[in-house]
Structure formats: structure tokens, C-alpha cells
Design a protein around this motif. Structure first.
Motif, PDB file in Angstrom:
ATOM      1  N   ALA A   9       0.847  -1.203   0.000  1.00  0.00           N
ATOM      2  CA  ALA A   9       0.000   0.000   0.000  1.00  0.00           C
ATOM      3  C   ALA A   9       0.883   1.254   0.000  1.00  0.00           C
ATOM      4  O   ALA A   9       0.584   2.234  -0.695  1.00  0.00           O
ATOM      5  CB  ALA A   9      -0.932  -0.005   1.210  1.00  0.00           C
ATOM      6  N   HIS A  10       1.966   1.209   0.769  1.00  0.00           N
ATOM      7  CA  HIS A  10       2.895   2.350   0.752  1.00  0.00           C
ATOM      8  C   HIS A  10       3.562   2.479  -0.617  1.00  0.00           C
ATOM      9  O   HIS A  10       3.831   3.588  -1.083  1.00  0.00           O
ATOM     10  CB  HIS A  10       3.951   2.214   1.844  1.00  0.00           C
ATOM     11  N   GLN A  11       3.811   1.348  -1.259  1.00  0.00           N
ATOM     12  CA  GLN A  11       4.385   1.421  -2.601  1.00  0.00           C
ATOM     13  C   GLN A  11       3.377   2.049  -3.574  1.00  0.00           C
ATOM     14  O   GLN A  11       3.765   2.788  -4.483  1.00  0.00           O
ATOM     15  CB  GLN A  11       4.805   0.031  -3.089  1.00  0.00           C
ATOM     16  N   ALA A  12       2.095   1.755  -3.370  1.00  0.00           N
ATOM     17  CA  ALA A  12       1.059   2.379  -4.206  1.00  0.00           C
ATOM     18  C   ALA A  12       1.099   3.892  -4.025  1.00  0.00           C
ATOM     19  O   ALA A  12       1.022   4.656  -4.995  1.00  0.00           O
ATOM     20  CB  ALA A  12      -0.318   1.828  -3.839  1.00  0.00           C
ATOM     21  N   ALA A  13       1.227   4.342  -2.763  1.00  0.00           N
ATOM     22  CA  ALA A  13       1.315   5.781  -2.509  1.00  0.00           C
ATOM     23  C   ALA A  13       2.593   6.347  -3.127  1.00  0.00           C
ATOM     24  O   ALA A  13       2.581   7.448  -3.703  1.00  0.00           O
ATOM     25  CB  ALA A  13       1.291   6.046  -1.004  1.00  0.00           C
ATOM     26  N   GLY A  14       3.683   5.585  -3.036  1.00  0.00           N
ATOM     27  CA  GLY A  14       4.929   6.008  -3.676  1.00  0.00           C
ATOM     28  C   GLY A  14       4.763   6.152  -5.177  1.00  0.00           C
ATOM     29  O   GLY A  14       5.292   7.083  -5.784  1.00  0.00           O
ATOM     30  N   GLY A  15       4.001   5.223  -5.770  1.00  0.00           N
ATOM     31  CA  GLY A  15       3.736   5.295  -7.204  1.00  0.00           C
ATOM     32  C   GLY A  15       2.951   6.545  -7.566  1.00  0.00           C
ATOM     33  O   GLY A  15       3.216   7.178  -8.597  1.00  0.00           O
ATOM     34  N   VAL A  16       2.011   6.898  -6.710  1.00  0.00           N
ATOM     35  CA  VAL A  16       1.217   8.112  -6.943  1.00  0.00           C
ATOM     36  C   VAL A  16       2.123   9.351  -6.889  1.00  0.00           C
ATOM     37  O   VAL A  16       2.021  10.249  -7.722  1.00  0.00           O
ATOM     38  CB  VAL A  16       0.074   8.194  -5.905  1.00  0.00           C
ATOM     39  N   VAL A  17       3.032   9.369  -5.915  1.00  0.00           N
ATOM     40  CA  VAL A  17       3.977  10.492  -5.822  1.00  0.00           C
ATOM     41  C   VAL A  17       4.885  10.512  -7.055  1.00  0.00           C
ATOM     42  O   VAL A  17       5.093  11.563  -7.668  1.00  0.00           O
ATOM     43  CB  VAL A  17       4.804  10.400  -4.518  1.00  0.00           C
ATOM     44  N   LEU A  18       5.398   9.333  -7.416  1.00  0.00           N
ATOM     45  CA  LEU A  18       6.258   9.231  -8.608  1.00  0.00           C
ATOM     46  C   LEU A  18       5.557   9.795  -9.845  1.00  0.00           C
ATOM     47  O   LEU A  18       6.150  10.477 -10.673  1.00  0.00           O
ATOM     48  CB  LEU A  18       6.632   7.759  -8.838  1.00  0.00           C
ATOM     49  N   ASP A  19       4.262   9.504  -9.939  1.00  0.00           N
ATOM     50  CA  ASP A  19       3.480   9.908 -11.106  1.00  0.00           C
ATOM     51  C   ASP A  19       3.184  11.407 -11.121  1.00  0.00           C
ATOM     52  O   ASP A  19       2.887  11.965 -12.169  1.00  0.00           O
ATOM     53  CB  ASP A  19       2.154   9.134 -11.104  1.00  0.00           C
ATOM     54  N   SER A  20       3.246  12.048  -9.950  1.00  0.00           N
ATOM     55  CA  SER A  20       2.745  13.418  -9.898  1.00  0.00           C
ATOM     56  C   SER A  20       3.805  14.436  -9.479  1.00  0.00           C
ATOM     57  O   SER A  20       3.515  15.614  -9.353  1.00  0.00           O
ATOM     58  CB  SER A  20       1.560  13.499  -8.929  1.00  0.00           C
TER      59      SER A  20
END
Ligand SMILES: [Zn+2]
Lengths: 211, 171
Positions: free
Chosen positions: A45-56
Motif C-alpha cells: 500500500a505504501h508502494q502504491a502511494a509512492g507510485g502516486v507520488v512518482l506519477d505526480s
């Protein structure tokens, strides 16, 4: 396998997922996550949030030759990353830390044995084997200590810890973990401070003996 | 990404590159990495995506989450001498195949997270970015009011449960 009841606190899982947890603790987290779907889901789940940050977080244009360079290399031979799977009671990341070999146990007296996996100024991580009825040698820890049970179980003032359970102890915790009846209790223990076994060896000799 | 994984589709990979390479470069440069070194990292991450595509599981992660993890591993391995300890990888069952409902739900949860991030106040958002760039220790993280991760965690947990019979065999 009985259910895991003592998990890793979320802040430590977040620090692991974001890559800001010291190496010794990271090994305990990776080993526990290998055994625990709940904590694995939290890390992912934290990796998902990291992915969102990476994307934005904002793009930077890349040079033209970067793309052609990558596309040219798709067929290039490469060494696959090593994959370490569980071996006996040892989860994959512990097998990796052992370099695929069995642990080299050193006696600490009274049947207690240890095998140091890594130690440096930032902390240490080791395997401990404690015979039933025996206490983990008297040690004082400053900082944070994580202990993951790999075989057997121990009990202290705060509860019972069986395979997969992690005890999180900071300096405020005065405890005497004692191995329960059954097979020797094998634990993976990480700390950010040199452990002091006052009774056994004078402190001055610690660096020499890596205790 | 699934075309890259299942058909080894190079055109799909080139499209993935066009989307992610500039974002990856921006992400890596945020930690103070030089543009030239950032491109080196982007190259290695993109090649890892191609080579390890078989490990991507859309029932548990959207593509950006998977790439985030690869990127942080790469950055940390470069900083530390040792490889960052990784959990055992869980193989997908080739028999069951992807569950479209589960894949869609993971996508939607990630979309919700993205919206939650944009709704944060600028200073909160900055702290979240710092955390996921790996600039906050666990002590600092514990005092943060983070993103609402509960629902995506439950969803990922469902994806993991599908792999569960394999886990049992390992034990
Ligand atoms: Zn857990």
C-alpha cells in the motif's frame, strides 16, 4: 503455522517501503513480510502511494539517446537478480544474508549461540539460538531492537512470541525474554546500538569480538 | 504493461518509456541527483521493468507502484554497499490468470489516492513527497498524518489472498 499476533508497526513498514530504514532493521522487516501477508499488504500500500507520488512529482525531459539506448539494450545479455527462497526455518532474505550457507554459530555460553549476519556502526543483525528455559543473555539496549522469531517461542513480561512474531523493544522496555519448552528458540535480532553482554566480556573487547 | 509482460511487446514498452522515463527522471532528480546520473538510473530502471515484467501483478499493484519499488531499490543499492533486503517474491499462479474486477479495483484505489494527494494542503503534500522520496526516518513518519491507505491495503490484501495456496505449499 499459528497466526502471527505481533506485527511490525506501520511507521517502520513505511520507512522500509520508502527506503529509509537502516539495513539491519530492513532485514528483519523483509523477513517478517516474507511470512506475513498483512504486513506485506501494508508495504505494498505504501508502494502504491509512492507510485502516486512518482506519477505526480513533475517530469523532466529525457535526452533522445536515452530512449534509443534503452531500446537497443532490450536483447542484451544480463545477469538475473538472485532469488533466495526459504530454506528450513530461514526466510529468503535471511538465506540471502547468509549467502545461501548454513549459519556459523558461535557459543555465548549456557547453550546460547549466535551468528552475526552484519554489523557496523549503524547497528547489527544476528541470529540467536536459545535453549528452552534459558534467558536471552542479559543485555541492555539503547535505541531500538527488533526480534523476529523463526523457530520455537519465547515469553517475557509483555507476552508470548512465536514463529513470525516480532518484538519491538526500545530502551524503556525492561524485559527478560525466556525461551519456552520445545525446540531451541531461533530469532533474528537487529539493533542500532552495539549490544552489551556485560557479564561475559569486558566492554573494551567488544569491537574485537563483535558482540 | 500487460502487453509488455505477456507478449513482450516492444511498441508497448516504448509507450511505457515515453510515459515513465521523464517522470522517473524528475522523481530521481528531486533527491538532488544530477541530470546525467538520473538518466543512468532511469536507464537501469527501464531495463529492469522489461526484464522483470513477469513479476508484475496487476491484482496487487498499479504500474507506478511497481516501478516506484524498483526505483527505490536501485537508488538504495547505489547508496549502500549492500543490496537492500527484499522480501521473498510471490509467484503468480499461471492457471488462475488475472481477475479483471480486482485489477480495476486496484486502479481505482490508486486514482483515489492520487486525488487525496492533490487535496492536501501544500505543506502536507510536501511532507508526503519527502516521505516517499525516502527523506523521512521512521520516527519522523510516525508523527505524520499520512494518506488514507486503509482501503487500498484491504484491496491489495485480497490480491495476496489469491496467492495464498502457494504460500501454504511453501510452509
Ligand atoms: Zn505482520
Amino acid at each position: 503455522m499459528t497466526a502471527i499476533t505481533h506485527h511490525i508497526p506501520d511507521a517502520l513498514l513505511a520507512a522500509y517501503a520508502t527506503g529509509n530504514l537502516p539495513q539491519a532493521y530492513s532485514l528483519v522487516v523483509a523477513a517478517h513480510v516474507s511470512l506475513c501477508l498483512d504486513c506485506r499488504a501494508t508495504v505494498e500500500a505504501h508502494q502504491a502511494a509512492g507510485g502516486v507520488v512518482l506519477d505526480s512529482v513533475g517530469a523532466e525531459p529525457v535526452s533522445d539517446r536515452l530512449k534509443s539506448g534503452v531500446l537497443d539494450l532490450l536483447d542484451a545479455p544480463f545477469v538475473p537478480e538472485p532469488r533466495f527462497q526459504r530454506s528450513g526455518v530461514f526466510p529468503g532474505p535471511v538465506v540471502e544474508a547468509l549467502k545461501g550457507k548454513p549459519p556459523r554459530w558461535k557459543s555465548l555460553g549456557l547453550g546460547v549461540r549466535q551468528s552475526i549476519l552484519a554489523a557496523d556502526r549503524d547497528g547489527s543483525v544476528r541470529l540467536l539460538s536459545i535453549p528452552p528455559g534459558q534467558a536471552v543473555p542479559d543485555h541492555s539496549h539503547n535505541g531500538l531492537e527488533l526480534t523476529l522469531v523463526l523457530e520455537g517461542s519465547f515469553r517475557d513480561e509483555t507476552g508470548r512470541f512465536a514463529v513470525g512474531d516480532v518484538e519491538v523493544a526500545d530502551q524503556s522496555l525492561e524485559h527478560t525474554p525466556i525461551a519456552e519448552p520445545g525446540p531451541a528458540c531461533i530469532c533474528l535480532a537487529a539493533t542500532d546500538a552495539p549490544l552489551r553482554f556485560n557479564a561475559l566480556i569486558p566492554r573494551l573487547l567488544q569491537p574485537l569480538f563483535r558482540i | 504493461m500487460l502487453a509488455v509482460r505477456d507478449q513482450r511487446d516492444r511498441a508497448a514498452f516504448a509507450a511505457l518509456f515515453d510515459h515513465f522515463a521523464p517522470r522517473l527522471k524528475g522523481f530521481v532528480m528531486r533527491s538532488g541527483t544530477s541530470p546525467a546520473q538520473a538518466e543512468e538510473i532511469v536507464q537501469e530502471v527501464m531495463l529492469t521493468i522489461w526484464r522483470k515484467a513477469g513479476q508484475f501483478d496487476p491484482a496487487r499493484a498499479q504500474v507506478s507502484a511497481w516501478i516506484y519499488q524498483i526505483t527505490r531499490n536501485r537508488q538504495i543499492d547505489m547508496i549502500r554497499k549492500d543490496r537492500r533486503p527484499r522480501p521473498e517474491e510471490l509467484d503468480q499462479d499461471p492457471e488462475t490468470g488475472p481477475d479483471p474486477g480486482q485489477m480495476l479495483a486496484v486502479e481505482q484505489e490508486a486514482g483515489q489516492l492520487k486525488q487525496a494527494l492533490t487535496r492536501l494542503k501544500p505543506n502536507q503534500r510536501e511532507m508526503i513527497e519527502k516521505a516517499y522520496l525516502g527523506e523521512l526516518t521512521h520516527q519522523e513518519i510516525s508523527s505524520q498524518t499520512g494518506l488514507p491507505l486503509g482501503t487500498i491495503k484491504s484491496r491489495i490484501r485480497l490480491g495476496l489472498d489469491r496467492l495464498r495456496h502457494e504460500l501454504k505449499e511453501l510452509r
